[in-house]
Design a protein around this motif. Structure first.
Motif, short mmCIF file in Angstrom:
data_model
loop_
_atom_site.label_atom_id
_atom_site.label_comp_id
_atom_site.label_asym_id
_atom_site.label_seq_id
_atom_site.Cartn_x
_atom_site.Cartn_y
_atom_site.Cartn_z
N LEU A 1 0.94 -1.17 -0.17
CA LEU A 1 -0.01 -0.03 0.04
C LEU A 1 0.84 1.24 0.02
CD1 LEU A 1 -2.85 1.43 0.62
CD2 LEU A 1 -2.13 1.26 3.11
N LEU A 2 0.43 2.29 -0.77
CA LEU A 2 1.22 3.68 -0.73
C LEU A 2 0.40 4.56 -0.05
CD1 LEU A 2 3.33 5.24 -1.31
CD2 LEU A 2 2.64 5.75 -3.38
N ILE A 3 0.39 5.44 0.89
CA ILE A 3 -0.23 6.37 1.46
C ILE A 3 0.17 7.63 0.81
CG2 ILE A 3 -0.99 7.47 3.51
CD1 ILE A 3 -0.35 4.80 4.87
N ALA A 4 -0.59 8.33 0.01
CA ALA A 4 -0.31 9.56 -0.45
C ALA A 4 -1.46 10.54 -0.65
CB ALA A 4 0.11 9.46 -2.01
N THR A 5 -2.01 10.57 0.71
CA THR A 5 -3.14 11.27 0.83
C THR A 5 -3.03 12.94 1.04
OG1 THR A 5 -3.28 10.53 3.30
CG2 THR A 5 -4.79 9.48 1.38
N PHE B 1 3.67 1.96 2.65
CA PHE B 1 4.84 3.16 2.32
C PHE B 1 3.89 4.43 2.34
CE2 PHE B 1 8.28 0.72 0.57
CZ PHE B 1 7.81 -0.64 0.64
N ALA B 2 4.72 5.50 2.28
CA ALA B 2 4.20 6.83 2.38
C ALA B 2 5.10 7.75 1.59
CB ALA B 2 3.86 7.42 3.61
N ALA B 3 4.19 8.83 0.99
CA ALA B 3 5.18 9.67 0.12
C ALA B 3 4.32 11.03 0.01
CB ALA B 3 5.30 9.25 -1.35
#
Ligand SMILES: Cc1cc2nc3c(=O)[nH]c(=O)nc-3n(C[C@H](O)[C@H](O)[C@H](O)COP(=O)(O)OP(=O)(O)OC[C@H]3O[C@@H](n4cnc5c(N)ncnc54)[C@H](O)[C@@H]3O)c2cc1C
Lengths: 454, 410
Positions: A106-110, A283-285
């Motif tokens: 999962l990528l968190i890009a909120t 992950f986060a970006a």
């Protein structure tokens, strides 16, 4: 991570700049599995920087800032629906429409959203705006087209100052209210803040610093505002530019280290859980991420910068499809730009990570200069005003932790070769949040992130 | 003549056709001090850094070693290419006002059709020729015609300013050991004459303005004005730069393409590749091989070597462009190369002012030429070169045209 890293199911939540660039990079890196992008906004990814510049000037309409797709991403797009929860055990994202989307990674890009005016009744008056989305910009541009008598901008950070600039360029009367001592002071410190104040006034802005707006008046429609110094103005438009709130509420029950300061992750964009243990599949970006940066003593940084969203998304994508030893850190030197009042402002490094500043090239008088920031004797940031070509040199000084003050840049007239305190105020004294937040306690322990009023 | 230093070998006319082995030697040596006290830098990252280093001056008057060129230049002050900020910035900005964005955003793009027409006229002149000299018949007349249009200089005067221009270019030639005073003196003289000529033309525009740059220089404007002396130095600079560099870009381009027939064929079939091919030419055979006039204003360290304040610092752009630590397979001409941040136009605050124009001219010229000629053949390889090691390019480039006019219905 189980199985082949280039296969499986990847879900990206937040379908804007970081989300799109990550999706493209995933495909570039050879990811052949299923890819789902979930975005709350109904439209495909678009660019935000023009919203407070070209769009407000009427040069581009708000629905024409779509981000170019650099390649086909071949993804399921779930637009117009919000993620409301994350089940880290079952590995599912829960959507507002009840659907559950399973993932392997999962990528968190909120990202963030505009901090609203704290008094709900006043915030809903007709004529009160915030500016974060294309829709916001479209509505505000329309209202400016109609020729309001006076626009009140609350908060003189980058967004607020750009809005004020656009209004002046349109010939509209503008009042800017800022709790801190000067515009941009939270991001750039006292020296450039003073320059910004001078320029705004020279461009006819009614700039009021050291005051807060205590009340937005009106009955259905905004009619005016009251200030903490007892004064009041008539205004039919107010733009609330009080900084941003990180979109992390949907992660509240996820067990991740996610809160008002963002989603904490390591230098490889892997999210931490609430016990500080790094996850391997989340992950986060982008604006929502909070990460340690070695150039700034591994302080956790939150950056609200376009370039960071792109670079961090690319690193996150790379690390999502590569095994441990091939993973890369996100070590890019932070950088952003802004244009306002005829100035092109560019920054590298973290100006708030400083105790001193020196004008290394050019002069405040000509509004064409490079200000270099230092912390305990080394260069940590540089900001150029109308002199962007010079910045590359200073970026190198930051990367190599070169001594501060730098050797005089003899190729230009030097106004004040003597470093002065950088005067970065405590964020609590600002109306808006800083666009770079050091969320630890350096330098000089004053830079704790302002806690949003909740 | 003096000792056989690396710089002698690089600038030696005998090696003009292929200086690249010496550049490789230079990169190997790191920063190379020459016996005359100058320093050569030929590695990409070091050049890049120096081009952005505010401690490096472009003004030769900051040299501490005896500098004949600067001494001879007393007549006319340096143009902005030889000045530092803030003067450089002021002059460059005022000049840019009538050349490019934000004030004149479409000037260059708007010349597309006109440049194409000039190119086609020149190509039409090839009919019936057994031999084409790419330089005299094509690559030289094009930029000269264009820069004259742009500035507002009568093309009939071309022979006059060609002589001046030759003398000025010879003056920036840093070949060590040769007549140290004569060439700079002749160059200064030529600059003065050319400056007077252009200054007079500009004065005439005051009464009869048209839409050229000289007219713009003398028209009133809110944000400052060039003085008559500045108009002279600036328009000399533009005329020379417009005159001398694009010629080499186009000629080097034709030569390179003819040496790589597969790439030529590919470009003929895929015209959309041309912009990138021109970037690769700027990397592979840059028309400006070196910047000979930088001077450090403090002792600075470059790759472990201290270059003292005031020493001549020569940045070998063409060498940086072939640095294997920056470009993979750097000696290969690859018109599809991505990640091609070459030094062909320099970098930093003095980054080539005319780059957009040079790009456009080269793209159109090369495109039209390879569409026009079917099987062009080099008559002589290597061709004879011009003298200058700084602005390097063939003096003549003879082609057997090999065109198939019948097939093209001409
Ligand atoms: C007006 C304005 C001007 C700017 N100007 C500049 C500038 O000049 N220079 C510069 O460097 N930067 C500038 N920025 C900052 C830059 O735009 C941001 O850094 C960048 O947009 C960050 O990208 P992101 O993808 O991380 O977040 P965002 O762009 O905020 O995208 C996050 C997306 O996630 C969606 N989302 C949020 N929560 C959920 C959920 N629960 N479920 C599904 N979707 C969700 C949101 O709707 C949004 O579309 C500006 C920003 C604004 C608003």
């Amino acid at each position: 991570m189980q199985g082949e890293p280039r296969e499986g199911r990847i879900v990206v939540v937040g379908a804007s700049l970081a989300g799109l660039r990550a999706a493209e990079a995933l495909r570039d890196a050879g990811f052949v599995g299923s890819l789902t992008l979930i975005g709350e906004e109904p439209q495909p990814p678009y660019d935000r920087p023009p919203l407070s510049k070209q769009v407000l000037l009427g040069k581009v309409s708000a629905d024409r800032t779509g981000l170019p797709q650099r390649r086909r991403v071949d993804a399921q797009w779930r637009l117009g629906v919000r993620a409301i929860g994350l089940d880290p055990i079952g590995k599912e994202v829960l959507l507002a429409d009840g659907e559950k989307v399973p993932f392997d990674r999962l990528l968190i890009a909120t990202g963030t959203r505009a901090r609203p005016w704290p008094k709900p009744a006043e915030a809903t008056l007709d004529g009160v705006f915030t500016l974060r989305t294309g829709e916001d910009a479209g509505r505000l541009a329309e209202r400016l087209d109609a020729g309001p008598e006076r626009v009140l901008v609350i908060g003189a950070g980058f967004t607020g100052s750009e809005i004020a600039s656009a209004c002046r360029e349109r010939g509209l009367a503008v009042t800017v209210a800022e709790r801190g001592p000067a515009p941009l002071v939270g991001a750039l410190g006292g020296t450039l803040g003073a320059l910004a104040a001078k320029l705004q006034r020279a461009h006819g802005v009614d700039l009021r610093c050291g005051v807060t707006v205590t009340e937005l008046e009106g009955d259905g429609r905004l009619t005016g505002a009251r200030f903490s110094d007892g004064s009041r103005i008539d205004a039919d438009v107010a733009v609330v530019a009080l900084g941003a709130v990180r979109n992390t509420e949907w992660l509240a029950e996820s067990g991740l280290a996610a809160g008002p300061r963002g989603v904490t992750c390591d230098a490889g964009c892997r999210a931490f859980d609430m016990y500080g243990i790094v996850t391997d599949d989340v992950f986060a970006a982008g604006d929502v991420a909070r990460f340690p940066h070695p150039l700034f003593e591994y302080q956790l940084l939150s950056l609200e910068h376009w370039g960071n969203a792109v670079a961090q998304a690319e690193v996150a994508a790379h690390n999502m499809v590569n095994p441990g030893p091939r993973r890369r850190p996100h070590l890019t030197v932070p950088a952003f730009w802004s244009s306002q009042f005829g100035l092109n402002i560019k920054s590298v490094g973290v100006p708030t990570f400083s105790d001193q500043v020196v004008i290394a090239q050019g002069s405040l008088k000509d509004a064409r200069l490079v200000a270099v920031y230092g912390y305990r004797g080394r260069v940590t940031a540089a900001v150029s005003v109308n002199q962007a070509k010079a910045l590359e040199y200073y970026e190198r000084l930051i990367e190599t932790a070169a001594p501060f003050p730098p050797a005089p840049g003899a190729a230009d007239r030097i106004e004040s070769p003597v470093p002065v305190p950088s005067d970065v105020p405590d964020p609590k004294t600002l109306s808006h949040g800083p666009t770079v937040a050091l969320t630890g306690h350096l330098p000089d322990r004053r830079l704790t992130l302002v806690q949003p009023a909740r | 003549m003096a000792a056989d230093t690396l710089f002698h070998r690089i600038t030696d006319y005998a090696h003009r056709a292929d200086p690249y082995p010496f550049y490789a030697e230079l990169r190997e040596a790191g920063v190379a001090r020459q016996e005359d006290g100058s320093y050569l830098v030929g590695t990409y990252h070091e050049i890049e850094a120096l081009l952005h280093d505010p401690r490096i001056s472009s003004d030769r008057r900051n040299r501490t070693v005896p500098d004949e060129t600067a001494a001879a230049e007393q007549g006319l002050p340096p143009a902005f290419i030889g000045l530092d900020d803030p003067e450089h910035h002021r002059l460059r900005r005022l000049t840019m006002r009538s050349f490019g964005p934000p004030h004149t955003p479409d000037r260059i793009a708007g010349m597309h059709d006109e440049i194409t027409r000039i190119v086609k006229d020149l190509l039409a002149g090839f009919v019936d020729k057994e031999r084409i000299d790419v330089v005299d018949d094509f690559a030289y007349p094009l930029p000269v015609t264009v820069i004259c249009r742009l500035l507002g200089v009568p093309i009939e005067d071309e022979p006059r300013f060609r002589a001046w221009s030759d003398a000025i270019v010879a003056g920036i030639d840093p070949t060590p050991g040769e007549d140290p005073t004569e060439r700079p003196r002749a160059a200064a003289e030529a600059r003065k004459e050319m400056g007077l000529y252009l200054g007079e033309l500009a004065e005439k525009r005051r009464a009869h303005p048209s839409d050229d740059m000289l007219s713009a220089f003398v028209s009133d404007s809110a944000d400052g004005q060039l003085t008559p002396l500045e108009i002279m130095t600036t328009s000399v600079l533009l005329l020379i730069a417009g005159h001398e560099t694009t010629v080499n870009l186009i000629t080097n381009g034709v030569l390179t393409l003819l040496r790589h027939p597969d790439e030529l064929a590919r470009l003929r079939g895929e015209p959309a590749l041309m912009p990138r091919a021109v970037e690769e030419l700027l990397r592979y055979e840059p028309p400006v091989q070196m910047l000979p006039q930088r001077t450090p204003l403090a002792d600075i360290e470059v790759a472990g070597v201290t270059v003292p304040k005031g020493a001549p610092l020569i940045l070998m752009l063409a060498s940086g462009n072939r640095d294997p630590r920056r470009f993979c397979d750097p000696d290969r001409f690859d018109p599809t190369r991505e990640d091609n941040q070459h030094l062909g136009f320099g970098s930093g605050i003095h980054n080539c002012f005319g780059a957009p124009l040079a790009r456009l001219e080269a793209q159109i010229a090369l495109h039209e030429l390879i569409q026009h000629l079917d099987t062009p053949r080099l008559v002589e390889d290597p061709p004879p070169y011009r003298r200058s090691p700084v602005l390097r390019g063939p003096r003549h480039l003879l082609l057997a045209p090999g065109r198939d006019d019948a097939q093209r219905g001409r």
